[in-house]
Scaffold this motif. Sequence first.
Motif, PDB file in Angstrom:
ATOM      1  N   ALA A  83       6.019  -4.168   7.635  1.00 28.25           N
ATOM      2  CA  ALA A  83       4.992  -3.916   8.205  1.00 28.25           C
ATOM      3  C   ALA A  83       4.966  -5.718   7.712  1.00 28.25           C
ATOM      4  CB  ALA A  83       3.665  -3.811   8.261  1.00 28.25           C
ATOM      5  N   THR A  84       4.906  -6.325   6.602  1.00 28.60           N
ATOM      6  CA  THR A  84       5.099  -7.721   6.419  1.00 28.60           C
ATOM      7  C   THR A  84       5.853  -8.419   6.370  1.00 28.60           C
ATOM      8  OG1 THR A  84       4.914  -6.413   4.247  1.00 28.60           O
ATOM      9  CG2 THR A  84       2.799  -6.376   5.227  1.00 28.60           C
ATOM     10  N   ASP A 194       6.569   1.957   5.766  1.00 34.38           N
ATOM     11  CA  ASP A 194       6.474   0.748   7.780  1.00 34.38           C
ATOM     12  C   ASP A 194       5.138   2.522   7.942  1.00 34.38           C
ATOM     13  OD1 ASP A 194       5.680   0.521   9.880  1.00 34.38           O
ATOM     14  OD2 ASP A 194       7.681  -0.657  10.419  1.00 34.38           O
ATOM     15  N   PRO A 195       3.760   1.901   8.199  1.00 33.27           N
ATOM     16  CA  PRO A 195       3.104   2.704   8.158  1.00 33.27           C
ATOM     17  C   PRO A 195       3.244   3.041   9.354  1.00 33.27           C
ATOM     18  CG  PRO A 195       2.175   0.919   7.143  1.00 33.27           C
ATOM     19  CD  PRO A 195       3.508   0.454   7.545  1.00 33.27           C
ATOM     20  N   ALA A 196       4.090   2.485  10.213  1.00 31.56           N
ATOM     21  CA  ALA A 196       4.292   2.794  11.453  1.00 31.56           C
ATOM     22  C   ALA A 196       5.266   4.501  12.231  1.00 31.56           C
ATOM     23  CB  ALA A 196       4.889   1.982  12.755  1.00 31.56           C
ATOM     24  N   ILE A 197       5.566   3.663  10.754  1.00 33.15           N
ATOM     25  CA  ILE A 197       6.954   4.910  10.480  1.00 33.15           C
ATOM     26  C   ILE A 197       5.984   6.557  10.244  1.00 33.15           C
ATOM     27  CG2 ILE A 197       9.098   5.895   9.861  1.00 33.15           C
ATOM     28  CD1 ILE A 197       9.493   2.737  10.628  1.00 33.15           C
ATOM     29  N   THR A 198       5.961   6.049   8.172  1.00 31.14           N
ATOM     30  CA  THR A 198       5.596   7.560   7.491  1.00 31.14           C
ATOM     31  C   THR A 198       4.360   7.055   6.815  1.00 31.14           C
ATOM     32  OG1 THR A 198       6.116   8.833   6.280  1.00 31.14           O
ATOM     33  CG2 THR A 198       7.816   6.885   6.331  1.00 31.14           C
ATOM     34  N   ASP A 199       3.996   7.792   6.356  1.00 29.74           N
ATOM     35  CA  ASP A 199       2.973   7.165   4.959  1.00 29.74           C
ATOM     36  C   ASP A 199       3.569   7.718   3.499  1.00 29.74           C
ATOM     37  OD1 ASP A 199       3.205   9.992   4.527  1.00 29.74           O
ATOM     38  OD2 ASP A 199       0.333  10.166   4.535  1.00 29.74           O
ATOM     39  N   PHE A 200       5.215   7.867   4.149  1.00 29.12           N
ATOM     40  CA  PHE A 200       5.639   7.816   2.257  1.00 29.12           C
ATOM     41  C   PHE A 200       7.241   7.167   3.072  1.00 29.12           C
ATOM     42  CE2 PHE A 200       8.214  12.088   0.325  1.00 29.12           C
ATOM     43  CZ  PHE A 200       7.700  10.955  -0.923  1.00 29.12           C
ATOM     44  N   TYR A 201       7.950   7.212   3.174  1.00 24.50           N
ATOM     45  CA  TYR A 201       9.018   6.186   2.848  1.00 24.50           C
ATOM     46  C   TYR A 201      10.346   6.360   3.612  1.00 24.50           C
ATOM     47  CZ  TYR A 201      12.164   7.224  -1.322  1.00 24.50           C
ATOM     48  OH  TYR A 201      12.866   8.246  -1.420  1.00 24.50           O
ATOM     49  N   SER A 202      10.890   5.604   4.192  1.00 24.42           N
ATOM     50  CA  SER A 202      12.448   5.476   4.480  1.00 24.42           C
ATOM     51  C   SER A 202      13.207   4.849   3.884  1.00 24.42           C
ATOM     52  CB  SER A 202      12.439   5.199   6.009  1.00 24.42           C
ATOM     53  OG  SER A 202      11.180   5.408   7.116  1.00 24.42           O
ATOM     54  N   TRP A 334      -0.442   2.220  -0.482  1.00 28.58           N
ATOM     55  CA  TRP A 334      -1.016   2.044   0.188  1.00 28.58           C
ATOM     56  C   TRP A 334      -1.338   0.515   0.765  1.00 28.58           C
ATOM     57  CZ3 TRP A 334      -6.508  -0.268  -2.097  1.00 28.58           C
ATOM     58  CH2 TRP A 334      -7.194  -0.110  -0.939  1.00 28.58           C
ATOM     59  N   PRO A 335      -0.817   0.454   2.048  1.00 25.88           N
ATOM     60  CA  PRO A 335      -0.786  -0.916   2.054  1.00 25.88           C
ATOM     61  C   PRO A 335      -0.928  -1.883   1.928  1.00 25.88           C
ATOM     62  CG  PRO A 335      -1.077   0.209   4.056  1.00 25.88           C
ATOM     63  CD  PRO A 335      -1.304   1.210   3.033  1.00 25.88           C
ATOM     64  N   PRO A 336      -2.363  -2.245   1.200  1.00 27.65           N
ATOM     65  CA  PRO A 336      -3.068  -3.482   0.204  1.00 27.65           C
ATOM     66  C   PRO A 336      -2.318  -3.511  -1.314  1.00 27.65           C
ATOM     67  CG  PRO A 336      -4.629  -2.208   1.593  1.00 27.65           C
ATOM     68  CD  PRO A 336      -3.910  -1.392   1.608  1.00 27.65           C
ATOM     69  N   LEU A 340       0.113  -6.628  -2.872  1.00 30.92           N
ATOM     70  CA  LEU A 340       0.113  -7.263  -4.019  1.00 30.92           C
ATOM     71  C   LEU A 340       1.156  -6.900  -4.875  1.00 30.92           C
ATOM     72  CD1 LEU A 340      -3.829  -6.543  -4.852  1.00 30.92           C
ATOM     73  CD2 LEU A 340      -2.324  -9.113  -4.459  1.00 30.92           C
ATOM     74  N   ALA A 341       1.194  -5.959  -5.173  1.00 29.32           N
ATOM     75  CA  ALA A 341       3.172  -5.258  -5.687  1.00 29.32           C
ATOM     76  C   ALA A 341       3.987  -5.724  -6.164  1.00 29.32           C
ATOM     77  CB  ALA A 341       2.777  -3.692  -5.955  1.00 29.32           C
ATOM     78  N   MET A 342       4.263  -6.308  -4.569  1.00 28.21           N
ATOM     79  CA  MET A 342       5.414  -7.142  -3.759  1.00 28.21           C
ATOM     80  C   MET A 342       5.231  -8.245  -4.355  1.00 28.21           C
ATOM     81  SD  MET A 342       7.307  -4.486  -1.164  1.00 28.21           S
ATOM     82  CE  MET A 342       8.940  -5.213  -1.329  1.00 28.21           C
ATOM     83  N   GLY A 343       4.576  -8.824  -3.744  1.00 27.63           N
ATOM     84  CA  GLY A 343       3.825 -10.298  -3.559  1.00 27.63           C
ATOM     85  C   GLY A 343       3.691 -10.954  -4.708  1.00 27.63           C
TER      86      GLY A 343
END
Length: 353
Positions: A83-84, A194-202, A334-336, A340-343
């Motif tokens: 997403a980002t 990517d929240p468009a795919i899942t709230d978990f992960y791929s 949680w996307p925000p 922050l964490a990745m940034g």
Amino acid sequence: MYDVIIVGGGPAGATLARLLGDRMKVLILDQRDLVATPGSLEKCCGGLLAPDAQVMLARFGLGLPKAVLASPQLFAVRAIDLATGQERFYPRNYINVKRESFDRWLISLLPPGVEGRWGAQFLDFRRDEKGVEVSFLWQGKEKNATGRILVGADGAQSGVRRKLGHSPSAGLYVAVQQSFAVSKALPYYTAVFDPAITDFYSWMIPKDDKLLVGAAIPAGPNVLSRFELLLKKLGNHGFDLGCSVRRQGTSLLRPMGHGTLYGGENQVVLIGEAAGWISPSSAEGISYAFRSALVLSQALEQGHEGAFGRYRCLSKSLKFNILGKRAKSPAMYWPPLRRLAMGSGLMSIDIIQ
Ligand SMILES: Cc1cc2nc3c(=O)[nH]c(=O)nc-3n(C[C@H](O)[C@H](O)[C@H](O)COP(=O)(O)OP(=O)(O)OC[C@H]3O[C@@H](n4cnc5c(N)ncnc54)[C@H](O)[C@@H]3O)c2cc1C
């Protein structure tokens, strides 16, 4: 009469049978044939042994034979937020295994006294004051066996748990995994958010000459369209996925909601993913399968009387461990916060080419 009847010969059931087999009369049954030639039923799994599973293998005094290893062994996670567009590498070591060979190897370690029924499908159980009568389908016929304790180690879709009337109503995901033939293996494990795919992960996991692309998607009608969207987005991101070999799917129980963790009752006990023992942050479940089997074997050291109470008590540390991972989840999911964490780059590494 058996002391213990175990339904499921995955990492949890095989480990319990191995730990109990020298001191108790054990019957283990699995719908897969885990001793003869591989059949059509295969556990859908990434086949990565995370550090916690490695610690358990060390505690069991086990070393992995070469035949179960897949190539390459992995030392980094590449995290991508579709997403980002953010990307980071984190150091983490995984032992990369062929899951089917790994399960067969665990079964090969069973003491000779353990009786196995392979290609046997659990049907039902009935309890009385003496024990539990288990019925299963084996070689085309319905069979019965009686044990003092029945252990459900039959994974996320546990029939034993269902028969206890405790099917989880929350935390149900469908894991879809597709393998692609590739000429060059990615040298890392990729986690895709990517929240468009899942709230978990791929994820993407190299496995010899294949690349496994998978996603854990909340159970619902649009699972496949979301998975297709993932493949499309990965292509747009520059991944050449190559030729599709096969697609598998299975349930995955993510212990997020109330009531997902459930250890069973007197005489009928659940271990491994059947009980919900799996990481809510990474879906890593092999270490929990090992640990819950170990805890139940310890609870059975003083015999079957009161074993369930001891199992509940001894498995509290597992429960706290899972609750701890659940509390940490927002940083990843949680996307925000993830942004922050990745940034921040905290704990990440630079890849030097
Ligand atoms: C797509 C995916 C990827 C994963 N990747 C990883 C990973 O890389 N690393 C990791 O640590 N964890 C991973 N996990 C989680 C991990 O696979 C499980 O947590 C782990 O296998 C649980 O072990 P278990 O023995 O409890 O259950 P399982 O491994 O599911 O074994 C259950 C056994 O019960 C048998 N069974 C089921 N129903 C019946 C029946 N009615 N009668 C007879 N037998 C029956 C099955 O055939 C099976 O052999 C992944 C999960 C999924 C879905």
